[in-house]
Design an enzyme around this catalytic site. Structure first.
Site, PDB file in Angstrom:
ATOM      1  CE1 TYR A 105      79.517 170.990 -57.826  1.00 27.94           C
ATOM      2  CE2 TYR A 105      80.667 168.951 -58.320  1.00 27.94           C
ATOM      3  CZ  TYR A 105      79.879 169.756 -58.828  1.00 27.94           C
ATOM      4  OH  TYR A 105      79.519 170.111 -59.908  1.00 27.94           O
ATOM      5  CE  LYS A 163      80.475 135.848 -56.440  1.00 30.04           C
ATOM      6  NZ  LYS A 163      79.700 136.533 -55.228  1.00 30.04           N
ATOM      7  CG  MET A 183      79.476 162.348 -63.456  1.00 26.41           C
ATOM      8  SD  MET A 183      78.216 163.000 -64.197  1.00 26.41           S
ATOM      9  CE  MET A 183      76.879 163.198 -63.140  1.00 26.41           C
TER      10      MET A 183
HETATM   11  C1  LIG Z   1      79.087 131.107 -53.085  1.00 22.16           C
HETATM   12  C2  LIG Z   1      80.309 131.761 -53.384  1.00 22.16           C
HETATM   13  N1  LIG Z   1      81.304 131.121 -53.182  1.00 22.16           N
HETATM   14  C3  LIG Z   1      82.850 131.717 -53.409  1.00 22.16           C
HETATM   15  C4  LIG Z   1      82.883 132.840 -53.223  1.00 22.16           C
HETATM   16  C5  LIG Z   1      84.172 133.716 -53.329  1.00 22.16           C
HETATM   17  O1  LIG Z   1      84.565 134.565 -52.326  1.00 22.16           O
HETATM   18  P1  LIG Z   1      85.774 135.447 -52.125  1.00 22.16           P
HETATM   19  O2  LIG Z   1      85.716 136.284 -53.443  1.00 22.16           O
HETATM   20  O3  LIG Z   1      85.632 136.031 -50.883  1.00 22.16           O
HETATM   21  O4  LIG Z   1      86.978 134.330 -52.426  1.00 22.16           O
HETATM   22  C6  LIG Z   1      81.887 133.870 -53.227  1.00 22.16           C
HETATM   23  C7  LIG Z   1      81.974 135.289 -53.451  1.00 22.16           C
HETATM   24  O5  LIG Z   1      80.953 136.108 -52.758  1.00 22.16           O
HETATM   25  C8  LIG Z   1      80.446 133.179 -53.137  1.00 22.16           C
HETATM   26  O6  LIG Z   1      79.345 133.865 -53.136  1.00 22.16           O
END
Ligand SMILES: Cc1ncc(COP(=O)(O)O)c(C=O)c1O
Length: 353
Positions: A251, A34, A299
């Site tokens: 800055y 993801k 930036m």
């Molecule tokens: C539902 C779910 N499973 C597994 C994972 C994987 O977690 P990690 O990256 O800590 O191994 C995540 C990540 O946030 C998650 O949301």
């Protein structure tokens, strides 16, 4: 060429997923890709791990669709499931596995029954997404009666990466009880649990961050866990300035030279995704020599201490990767590597090594 670059290493991703597979000891491995493969590139990550995993995990349907359009035919788990009836239809059309985490999703399914691989999510103490165990059992019965018996139950740990973790055991016990009652496979472990708690492996594990060469733990580095660097961030020195005691840099004049010295200006800033809140003292490296940031990140540039360091304009500075542990940069910034990886913008050049 400005030379601000992210190097992604598919070989390292493959090494890390094999580590996860070895730890899983026969449990299915669903690689979490993801958020654009934790900033590595969704399809780059999926291609690197293809053939090694039983499936991929994404958060939302768009990510799953992108994988299918890329030709990924392995199972894909959508961790937030569907948001509405249209997405439910798409999930079916794309043969996705969906997580059902809320009663409103159960209602929508009962109004619109049809074939679907459902993972019922349990709230075992995270108190984010998931059905309470008693509600989940009721929902499983309703769904089964409508011809949509869930294919598994899952839960997510709140504290598996914390030193003092007195919650994961309770969460695992609760999830195990529901899975046993329903006679369904269980998926619980993220990276931290997979590495640390063998009893959480169950039938399917869902590692994320360990695949991307970062340790989930404060007390143990990625190298100690035999994880390979998959994401290297570098930029070039574009100016070197002399400073005298009392001179300030950047800055807000937040850093003051205590002695005569040299400051390197590096062509990278928060416009590239380097965190603006990285304080003076955050690690970096020039030509293999460790150094630190001085003054505020702007930036397009940041500044580093070059005292006692061999460096010329044009030399490469590593922000994280081989010499500089991304987890140490994250700690200096009060965040986690997940965020550093995800917040890189489209500006740095991307290379696949
Ligand atoms: C539902 C779910 N499973 C597994 C994972 C994987 O977690 P990690 O990256 O800590 O191994 C995540 C990540 O946030 C998650 O949301």
């Amino acid at each position: 060429m400005r030379g601000t670059r992210i190097e992604i290493r598919p070989g390292a991703l493959r090494h890390n997923v094999r580590r996860a597979k070895a730890l899983a000891e026969g449990a299915q491995v669903f690689a979490m890709v993801k958020a654009d493969g934790y900033g590595h590139g969704l399809t780059v990550a999926a291609d690197a791990m293809a053939g090694e995993v039983d499936g991929f995990g994404v958060a939302v349907l768009e990510e799953a669709r992108a994988l299918r359009e890329h030709g990924v035919s392995t199972p894909i788990l959508v961790a937030e499931g569907f948001f509405d009836r249209d997405e439910l239809a798409q999930a079916r059309a794309l043969s996705l596995e969906v997580v059902v985490h809320s009663s409103w999703q159960v209602s929508l399914l009962l109004e619109d029954p049809g074939p679907l691989r459902i993972w019922l999510k349990l709230n075992t103490g995270m108190n984010r997404l998931g059905l309470r165990p008693d509600i989940a059992q009721e929902a499983a019965g309703q769904l089964a009666a409508a011809g949509m018996k869930p294919v598994g139950v899952m839960t997510h740990f709140a504290c598996a990466d914390e030193a003092d973790d007195d919650r994961s055991d309770t969460q695992m016990r609760l999830a195990g009880e529901v899975a046993a009652t329903l006679g369904l496979p269980l998926s619980a472990a993220n990276s931290a649990a997979l590495i640390r708690y063998p009893h959480t492996r169950a039938q399917r594990v869902r590692p994320g961050i360990m695949l991307y060469g970062s340790s989930p733990f404060d007390w143990q580095g990625a190298a100690q866990l035999d994880l390979a660097v998959s994401h290297r961030f570098s930029a070039r020195l574009i100016a070197i300035n002399e400073v005298q005691p009392g001179d300030t840099v950047g800055y807000g004049a937040t850093w003051t030279a205590a002695q005569p010295g040299r400051i390197g200006v590096v062509a990278v800033g928060y416009g590239d995704g380097y965190p603006r809140h990285a304080p003076s003292g955050t690690p970096a490296a020039v030509n293999g020599q460790p150094t630190v940031l001085v003054g505020r990140v702007s930036m397009d540039m940041l500044t580093i201490d070059l005292n006692g360091i061999q460096a010329d304009v044009g030399d490469e500075v590593e922000l994280w990767g081989d010499e500089v542990d991304v987890d140490k940069v994250a700690r200096a910034c009060g965040t986690i590597s997940y965020e550093l990886f995800c917040q890189i913008t489209g500006r740095p050049e991307r290379t696949i090594a």
